[in-house]
Design an enzyme around this catalytic site. Structure first.
Site, PDB file in Angstrom:
ATOM      1  CG  HIS A 181       6.145   6.257 -30.621  1.00 26.78           C
ATOM      2  ND1 HIS A 181       6.294   5.892 -29.299  1.00 26.78           N
ATOM      3  CD2 HIS A 181       6.026   5.101 -31.324  1.00 26.78           C
ATOM      4  CE1 HIS A 181       6.260   4.571 -29.205  1.00 26.78           C
ATOM      5  NE2 HIS A 181       6.093   4.066 -30.421  1.00 26.78           N
ATOM      6  CE1 TYR A 221       2.475  11.792 -28.633  1.00 29.06           C
ATOM      7  CE2 TYR A 221       2.401  13.755 -27.246  1.00 29.06           C
ATOM      8  CZ  TYR A 221       2.528  12.386 -27.379  1.00 29.06           C
ATOM      9  OH  TYR A 221       2.702  11.611 -26.256  1.00 29.06           O
ATOM     10  CE  LYS A 277       9.690  10.372 -27.408  1.00 34.75           C
ATOM     11  NZ  LYS A 277       8.721   9.703 -28.265  1.00 34.75           N
TER      12      LYS A 277
END
Length: 353
Positions: free
Chosen positions: A300, A289, A331
């Site tokens: 997310h 993160y 991602k």
């Protein structure tokens, strides 16, 4: 219709001066020479398949099959390169051979109008890919402001394109270290911090570990060593003996052979301001993160990260699976290459050409 007459010589196909006007000036095929035009094997095969030229070898006319077989003998991965070249041409790109395999010009442009923007390297799904050579190729492309694309040809001759670039991820998390050293115990394969105040601060403001209950914090091995190295926790064994840094590393490495490599990447990511958590649910070492403002509203994660040694060789089906999963959960897939105390990152993602 009279086709251009060409000669197969080594790993090139040679055409006369008339080919310069007919092939190079109209389609930018080949490279003009004093006595004519020099074509690569893939260019010649592409043009032959479209009825643009005849190819002779020692006075014998070669059909497409015969030339394709000859070219495959003369150039490694010829058939793979032909598949990729043909695909890119049919997408409307101007493509020229290069040391990387191909250089590709932006749509609407061509040699002489602007510089190529993409280097394309071609591999079969069965071929291993050295991380060291990959990093060198990416660096070479980036040094001349080019995008590096890996074109992978699977066993059914379908293509998947991957953009590969170096990365320097930067997070935005301050480190909320408590002012006291909290006592912690190394159990079987994890560590528990016992101080309620320190545990709460580490969890709520730094997203370290997971609360065992309202007062005690469970920490992973990499989290524990990082906090230990920062003087935030004191780690004891189950009989109360205090670990030294080296003793902790030795015990953790007995539990997990790649521990120190994982720790190097964890430390680098934490030091650059990220929150780093296990990526087990995604089949990776870490999920990362950029910033976590509240445990109640966890965003997310930005990246999935796998840690690899600098002598690693990718197996492309494995790499493909990792990248596809990362893309499917929105991602980026980073591979952290551990080089002693240094960590370098490769960002790999699928792209459409």
């Amino acid at each position: 219709m009279n086709l251009l007459k060409t000669q197969l010589k080594g790993d090139r196909v040679l055409a006369g001066k008339e080919a310069v006007a007919e092939l190079y000036k109209t389609g930018y095929f080949g490279r003009p020479k004093d006595d004519g035009l020099e074509l690569s094997l893939v260019e010649a095969a592409y043009l032959q398949s479209r009825g643009k030229l005849d190819i002779e070898l020692e006075g014998k006319l070669l059909g497409f099959r015969a030339f394709f077989e000859q070219a495959s003998l003369r150039q490694q991965n010829f058939e793979l390169k032909y598949i990729v070249y043909k695909d890119l041409k049919e997408r409307g790109y101007y493509v020229q051979p290069s040391a990387a395999d191909f250089r590709v010009y932006p749509r609407g442009s061509h040699p002489g109008k602007s510089a190529a923007k993409i280097f394309v390297h071609v591999l079969s799904e069965r071929q291993p890919l050295s991380v060291k050579l990959l990093q060198e190729s990416v660096a070479s492309a980036e040094n001349v402001h080019k995008q590096f694309i890996l074109a992978v040809v699977d066993e059914e001759s379908d293509l998947t394109f991957y953009e590969i670039k170096s990365a320097s991820p930067k997070g935005e998390m301050p480190e909320p270290f408590p002012a006291v050293k909290a006592d912690a115990t190394f159990l079987e394969d994890r560590v528990i911090a016992w101080d309620a105040e320190a545990s709460g601060a580490l969890y709520s403001r730094g997203f370290y570990g997971k609360m065992l209950d309202p007062e005690r914090l469970q920490l992973s091995l990499v989290e524990s060593l990082y906090l230990f190295s920062r003087g935030v926790i004191v780690v004891r064994d189950r009989k109360g003996k205090i670990f030294s840094f080296d003793e902790f590393v030795e015990k953790a490495s007995e539990i997990e052979g790649s521990f120190l490599r994982k720790y190097s990447a964890y430390k680098a990511l934490r030091d650059s301001g990220h929150v780093v958590k296990t990526g087990f649910k995604f089949g990776t070492h870490f999920r990362v993160y950029r910033k976590v403002e509240s445990i109640e509203k966890i965003p997310h994660s930005e990246y999935l990260v796998n840690v690899i040694p600098e002598d690693y060789e990718f197996r492309l089906p494995v790499m493909s699976g990792a990248v596809r999963l990362a893309n499917s959960v929105r991602k980026r897939m980073l591979f952290a290459v551990e080089k002693g105390e240094e960590v370098e990152y490769l960002d790999i993602g699928r792209v459409k050409m």
